[in-house]
Motif scaffolding. Structure first.
Motif, short mmCIF file in Angstrom:
data_model
loop_
_atom_site.label_atom_id
_atom_site.label_comp_id
_atom_site.label_asym_id
_atom_site.label_seq_id
_atom_site.Cartn_x
_atom_site.Cartn_y
_atom_site.Cartn_z
N ALA A 8 0.84 -1.20 0.00
CA ALA A 8 0.00 0.00 0.00
C ALA A 8 0.87 1.25 0.00
O ALA A 8 0.57 2.23 -0.71
N ALA A 9 1.94 1.24 0.77
CA ALA A 9 2.82 2.42 0.82
C ALA A 9 3.41 2.70 -0.56
O ALA A 9 3.48 3.87 -0.98
N ALA A 10 3.80 1.66 -1.25
CA ALA A 10 4.34 1.85 -2.61
C ALA A 10 3.27 2.42 -3.53
O ALA A 10 3.56 3.29 -4.38
N GLN A 11 2.05 1.98 -3.39
CA GLN A 11 0.96 2.51 -4.21
C GLN A 11 0.70 3.97 -3.88
O GLN A 11 0.41 4.78 -4.77
N GLY A 12 0.78 4.32 -2.60
CA GLY A 12 0.59 5.71 -2.20
C GLY A 12 1.65 6.61 -2.82
O GLY A 12 1.36 7.72 -3.30
N ALA A 13 2.89 6.14 -2.82
CA ALA A 13 3.96 6.93 -3.41
C ALA A 13 3.75 7.08 -4.91
O ALA A 13 3.92 8.17 -5.48
N GLY A 246 -20.37 -0.87 -6.07
CA GLY A 246 -19.61 0.21 -6.67
C GLY A 246 -19.11 1.16 -5.60
O GLY A 246 -19.70 1.26 -4.51
N PHE A 247 -18.02 1.83 -5.91
CA PHE A 247 -17.48 2.81 -4.97
C PHE A 247 -17.21 4.11 -5.71
O PHE A 247 -16.62 4.10 -6.79
N ASN A 248 -17.68 5.20 -5.13
CA ASN A 248 -17.40 6.52 -5.64
C ASN A 248 -16.11 6.97 -4.98
O ASN A 248 -16.06 7.12 -3.76
N VAL A 249 -15.06 7.16 -5.77
CA VAL A 249 -13.73 7.40 -5.22
C VAL A 249 -13.44 8.90 -5.24
O VAL A 249 -13.22 9.48 -6.31
N THR A 250 -13.44 9.51 -4.09
CA THR A 250 -13.23 10.96 -3.96
C THR A 250 -12.66 11.25 -2.59
O THR A 250 -12.90 10.50 -1.63
N CYS A 251 -11.89 12.33 -2.49
CA CYS A 251 -11.36 12.78 -1.19
C CYS A 251 -10.69 11.62 -0.47
O CYS A 251 -11.03 11.28 0.66
N ILE A 252 -9.71 11.04 -1.11
CA ILE A 252 -9.13 9.79 -0.63
C ILE A 252 -7.63 9.95 -0.41
O ILE A 252 -6.89 8.97 -0.41
N LEU A 339 -2.69 8.76 0.73
CA LEU A 339 -3.13 8.02 -0.45
C LEU A 339 -2.98 6.52 -0.24
O LEU A 339 -3.84 5.73 -0.67
N ALA A 340 -1.93 6.11 0.46
CA ALA A 340 -1.71 4.69 0.71
C ALA A 340 -2.85 4.10 1.55
O ALA A 340 -3.36 3.01 1.28
N GLY A 341 -3.24 4.85 2.58
CA GLY A 341 -4.34 4.37 3.42
C GLY A 341 -5.63 4.28 2.64
O GLY A 341 -6.40 3.33 2.78
#
Lengths: 436, 436, 436
Positions: A8-13, A246-252, A339-341
Motif C-alpha cells: 500500500a505504501a508503494a501505491q501511495g507513493a 460500486g465505490f465513488n472514489v473521492t477525497c481519498i 493516499l496509501a491508506g
C-alpha cells in the motif's frame, strides 16, 4: 490478494507522483484539460478508452454544456501589471467563464471577484457551468489591497459547442457480474478534492489488473455530476443488471481520518464491505448519512437508478478547512501515506466483495479438527482460545451467511477469514455453496 | 392548510369560551346533561347528529345502563343547613347515585362519603355506573370537621330505563377513506379531563370543514367506554374498512407538556403522524406505552377491533395532580394557550395524514434545479446548503416513501415538506404515484 | 406447577446429596465410571435406559474412541513413596492416559506433568481422548518440590476397543412435541463443571415426571461432544421434527451468578424462555453470545443440525477461578442453594415452554370485568391499578401472541400470567387458540 502495508505504501507513493504530474493541468468540466488528464492516465492504463459526447446532447434532465477552452485569464492594473493570472494557478478564473477583455473601474471589477474573508490567503474554487458569467478568484487580502482602477480583465477562452470527454476502463474477468469504480477529473489544481480520486483509482485499477479477480471491474473517470449522468444515460440497464458493488472514489488522499457515506439504500454489498473495512482499519472513522451526500452517489443512487454505490473517503468534501481552495495541495494536505491508506481501504473493500463466497460446512456437528492437525490434541485450560476464530467461522458456514456476513458476525477482518477458510476448503471441510 | 400560531391561538380562545359555556352542565354517562352538551355543540356544528340507544341493549360484553337524571343532591345537617350541595359543584354526588332521602348518623353517613386525604381541599370525582349505590364527594377537611349527626342525605334523581346519547358528525369529502376523531362528553365539571376534549374536537371539526380535505372526517362525541363500545357495535366493519387514522381526543387543554400514547399496534399511520408532530413541536414530550393506556383506545385497539387510533395529549390523565378532582378547572389548569397548542398539534396530525401522498421524481438522476430557477447557478462554498432540504426530499421521492415517511427520514416537519413539494409538483418534477 | 422457593430448596439439597454420592466415581468419556454413574442415576430414575455404542463407530466426522478403564495411576519416588496417586483424586491422571509402567528421571518425568503456576495448589483437569499419551496432573507447588529421580510412573489402565455409554430417559405425554434436556457425565471429581449438570437434570426429570406436562420430556446423560454427536447421529430427524425447546444443562450449581448463552439462531423458544426467566429471577445475570460457547450447544446448534437448544447456567465454564481444577468442589463452590437456584430457573424455563399457549379474548372491546367480580365496581382515583396486569394480559390475547410473548411485552413473570389467565379461561373470557 497482495495487500500488505508495504505494498500500500508503494501505491501511495506512486499515486502521489502521478498527482504531481497532473497538478498543473487546467481541468474543468470539458475541454483540453480533461483530455490531457485522460491521456496522461492512459500512459498507465493503456486500455483506458477516451469517450466523448457532443455539447447540447440531452441527458435525462440535463443538457451537455458547451466545451470550455481556457488559454489564459488575468487582471491587469493601470500599470499593466498582472495582479491575478491563471499562469500562477488555475483557480484564479471562475470555471466556465465566458471570454471577455474589458477595462473597468475598481467597483465594476469587484462584482466579478470571489474571495473568502475567513481564509484571506486562499484562492477559492468557483465555477459557473450552466449560467454564463465571468469572474476571478483571489485571496481576500489581495482583493482588499486593490487600489482604484482602472483594471483590464481578460478571459482568453472559448466557450462554444464541442465535446465533453470521459474515460472508461473495463477489466473483464470470468464473471459478468461487475465491481464499479467512479472518480472525477473535472477539478483543477486541488489535491484531496480532487486529484486523490483519479490517482488512487488508477492505482486500484492497475493493482486489480494483476489479481485473479472473480468479478469484472469497470472504472470510469468522468466530470462530476454531468459525467455520471452521461454514463448512466448510456449504460444504466447493463449497470443495474451486473453491478454487485460500486465505490465513488473521492477525497481519498489526506491522512487525518477515514469517512464513510452510504448509498441511498444504505445496506448494499458496497455499504457492507466499506463499513466492514473501516470498522477494522479505523474504528473511529467518521460516519455520514445519505443526508450528507454531495458527490456522484447523488446520481448513482437516485430514485430509479438505485445502484449499489457507497463512498469510502479520507477527509470528506466540505469537512476539512482546505476544501475547495488553493490550500488543498499535495504538500500539506494530500500525502503519500494518506493516499496509501485510501488505496488500502478501497482495495480491501474491492477484495471483500470480489472474494465473498457462501461456504457450507460438509459435516454435521463440529468437524474434528484434531485429526486434521488443526486443533491441539491435548485439552488444557485455555487451549481452546487458539482455534476459536476458526471454529466461529465454521459455525456460521451454514449456507446462509457469506464470508463478509460471517466476518461481521464474529467481528473479525474478512481478510483474515479468507486466509483461515482456504485450508478448510482445501481439506473439504467447507465447500462453496455455488458449486454444491 | 391555515395553521399559523395566530390561527391556533384564536381557536384556543374560542375553545376556552365554549368550555366556559359547558362547564356547569351536569354531564354523566347518560341523561339530560349529555343531551344539553350535545345540543350546545350543535349550535357550532349544525350537522352534528344526536343519536340514542335504549337502556338494556347488549353491546358486546356490556349492557347499556339505565338513564340517570340528577335534579339535585345534598346533605343537610341537623340545623337544615346544606353542607354538601350539587348546586355548588356537580362533583359532590357520586355519578349514577340511586335516589335516596334518608336521615342517618354521622357514622352511617361516613360509609357514603368520598374524599382525598392527600388533597384535603379537593372534591374527588367518583362514579358507580354498574353497581347501585349512592354517595357524596367532598373535601377531606370538610369531612373531618363534620360533627355528630343526624344528617339528612338526599339524592333527588331518577335511575331507570331510558336512553344513552352520543353525537356523530361526518364531513364527507372526495375520498371514502376516513380520518376519525373521538372524544367524550360524560365528565361533569372538570376541565383538562374532560372538557378540553370536546371543545378542541369541535374546533378541529369546524376548521376541517373549511379546508379542502382529501379524506372524509368522522367525529364522535360519546360517553367514555360504553359510548365507544356502542359506536363500535354499530359501525365496526365500516370503520375497519375506511379508517386511515384516528385520534382519541382527551386531556388536551393544559399548557404544561405534550404526551403521546400509541395504539396497541404502535405503528399505524395515526401513531406515525402524532409522533412526527410532537417530535417537531415538543421534542421533550412525554412518551407513554400501550401499558399506560386508560381511555377509549382500550376499545378502539382491542383485539379484533384493531383500529389505527392513537392519543396525542397535553398532560395525560392520571399524571397531573388535579386529575379527577374539582381542582381540574378552567382557570389554573386549562388555558386558552393550552387548548391552542393541543388544537395545533392535532390539526397538524390530521393534515399530515390527510395530505400524505407518495410522490415520484419524474427524471432519472437529480433534476437540474438551476434551469428551473430552484438552485443557485454559481457554485461557491456553502451555497449548496440552501437547497439541501429540497434535494433531500426529491432524493426520497422514489414511489416507496410517502411525504410523512420522508419527513421522518430527513428529520424535517412534514408541514414544511408540503410547502416545498408544491412547486416541484407544479413544475412536473414530482408526480403523485396514485395518478401515475 | 409446584415451584415455590421451599420446593426448590428441597431439590437443591437432594441434588447436593446425589452429587456427594457421585463425587468419587472415576468418570471419563467411557469406561466403568460412566456406567457406575448412570447406574446410580437409575436408582432415582428407574426408566433411564443405558445405551452403548462400539468403539470405532463412525459418527459424522468423528470416530468413537477406545474404551478407557482406569484402575489406578501413581508416581512413586525412589523410596517407593506414592507422591501422586489417583486414589486421592481422579484428576491426578490425564484422562485417557495409555497404560504405562516406567522408571524415568526427574527431567523425563516432567514432560508428562501438568500443573498451573497461577493456581499452585490446584490439580488441573487434563484429557487426551484422541491422541495417545499419558500424563499426571498435580499441584504446581508439589511439582516444583520434586527432587531428582528416578521416579516410577504407573498407569494401570486398559485403553482398547469396547463401548461408550450414555443414558436416555423419555417421559411421554399427550403431545409428541418434546422438550429436551442434555447434560454430561464425562467429568471426574469436579462439582460445578460438572456434577451439577447431571444432578440438577435428575432433579428436573423427577419433578417433571410428577407434573401434568403437555409436552413429552426427553433427557440425555452423555459424554460431552462425542456423546451429543452420537445421540444426534441416531436421532437427528426425530429431534428436528419434535423438539420445541432444549436446554444444555451445565455449570448449574454455584451461587454466585446466573448466565445465559444463546443458541446459534439466538431467537428460539428455548432462548426466549431462558432469557425471560433470568430477566425476572436475576436481572443482572451474565449475558454471553454464541461466540462464547464451549459445550454441547456446539453440536446441537451446528449448521444443518440447528436444534433450538439454549444454555442457562450459574457461573459459566471458563469464567470462574476454580474451573477445570480440583478446587471446583462440593464444599466451597457448589452448594445446595446454588443447585436450588439452578433447578428453579430451569424448571421455570421448562414450565414456560410447556405451558405456553396462545389465547384469544372472546369479546370485542374490553370485557366487563365488574360483572364477573374481577373489577372494583366503584371507580375511585387509583383503583384501576389493581387490575392493570390482568387488563394488559387480556389486551394482548389477540391470537398472535403466546403467553410468553405477552409476558415479555408487559414485563411480567410468565408464571404470574399463568395464574392470572386460569380464571379468565375458566370464565370463558379467554380461549385457547388451538381449541378455537
Amino acid at each position: 490478494m497482495d495487500l500488505t502495508d508495504a505494498f500500500a505504501a508503494a501505491q501511495g507513493a506512486w499515486a502521489h507522483a502521478l498527482a504531481r504530474d497532473l497538478w498543473p493541468v487546467a481541468r474543468s468540466l470539458s475541454g483540453p484539460g480533461v483530455r490531457q488528464t485522460l491521456q496522461r492516465l492512459q500512459q498507465d492504463m493503456p486500455d483506458l478508452r477516451i469517450e466523448q459526447i457532443a455539447s447540447g446532447t440531452q441527458v435525462f434532465d440535463w443538457t451537455v454544456p458547451d466545451e470550455w477552452t481556457l488559454r489564459r485569464a488575468y487582471i491587469e492594473d493601470a500599470n499593466g501589471r498582472r495582479i491575478v493570472d491563471t499562469d500562477n494557478t488555475n483557480l484564479h478564473v471562475v470555471g466556465y467563464s465566458e471570454p471577455v477583455d474589458v477595462t473597468l473601474s475598481r467597483a465594476e471589477l469587484d462584482a466579478h471577484l470571489y474571495s473568502l474573508p475567513d481564509q484571506p490567503d486562499a484562492v477559492p474554487y468557483v465555477t459557473s457551468y450552466y449560467k454564463r458569467r465571468w469572474g476571478f478568484c483571489l485571496p481576500h487580502t489581495l482583493r482588499q489591497s486593490l487600489p482604484d482602477g482602472p483594471y483590464r480583465a481578460v478571459v482568453d477562452a472559448d466557450l462554444r459547442p464541442g465535446v465533453l470527454n470521459y474515460g472508461e476502463l473495463v477489466i473483464p474477468r470470468a464473471s459478468k457480474r461487475e465491481i464499479f469504480l467512479s472518480t472525477y477529473v473535472c477539478h483543477p489544481s486541488m489535491a484531496n478534492n480532487e486529484l486523490s480520486g483519479p490517482v488512487v483509482t488508477a492505482a486500484l485499477a492497475r493493482w486489480a489488473a494483476t489479481q485473479g479477480l472473480h468479478h469484472t471491474l469497470r472504472v470510469v473517470f468522468i466530470p462530476e455530476t454531468i459525467g455520471s449522468l452521461i454514463y448512466l444515460s448510456r449504460h444504466l440497464p447493463a449497470l443495474q443488471e451486473t453491478m454487485v458493488a460500486g465505490f465513488n472514489v473521492t477525497c481519498i488522499g489526506d491522512d487525518r481520518t477515514y469517512s464513510f457515506l452510504p448509498s441511498r439504500a444504505g445496506d448494499t454489498r458496497a455499504d457492507q464491505a466499506a463499513r466492514h473495512v473501516l470498522r477494522h482499519m479505523a474504528p473511529d472513522h467518521d460516519r455520514y448519512t445519505w443526508l450528507d451526500r454531495g458527490s456522484d452517489e447523488r446520481q448513482y443512487c437516485a430514485p430509479g437508478v438505485d445502484l449499489p454505490v457507497a463512498t469510502l473517503m479520507r477527509s470528506k468534501y466540505g469537512e476539512y478547512p482546505e476544501y475547495h481552495t488553493s490550500l488543498d495541495d499535495l504538500d500539506t494536505v494530500v500525502t503519500p501515506s494518506g493516499l496509501a491508506g485510501g488505496f488500502l481501504a478501497l482495495a480491501r473493500a474491492i477484495a471483500a466483495v470480489d472474494q465473498d463466497v457462501t461456504l457450507q460446512v460438509t459435516t454435521l456437528g463440529e468437524p474434528q479438527l484434531g485429526k486434521r492437525g488443526l486443533y491441539p490434541d491435548v485439552s488444557v485450560k485455555g487451549s481452546a482460545q487458539d482455534v476459536r476464530r476458526m471454529m466461529n467461522l465454521i459455525s456460521y458456514c451454514d449456507g446462509a451467511h457469506s464470508l463478509l456476513d460471517i466476518a461481521d458476525k464474529i467481528d473479525a477482518p474478512v481478510w483474515d477469514l479468507h486466509a483461515l477458510a482456504a485450508p478448510l476448503v482445501a481439506q473439504g471441510l467447507l465447500r462453496n455453496k455455488r458449486s454444491a
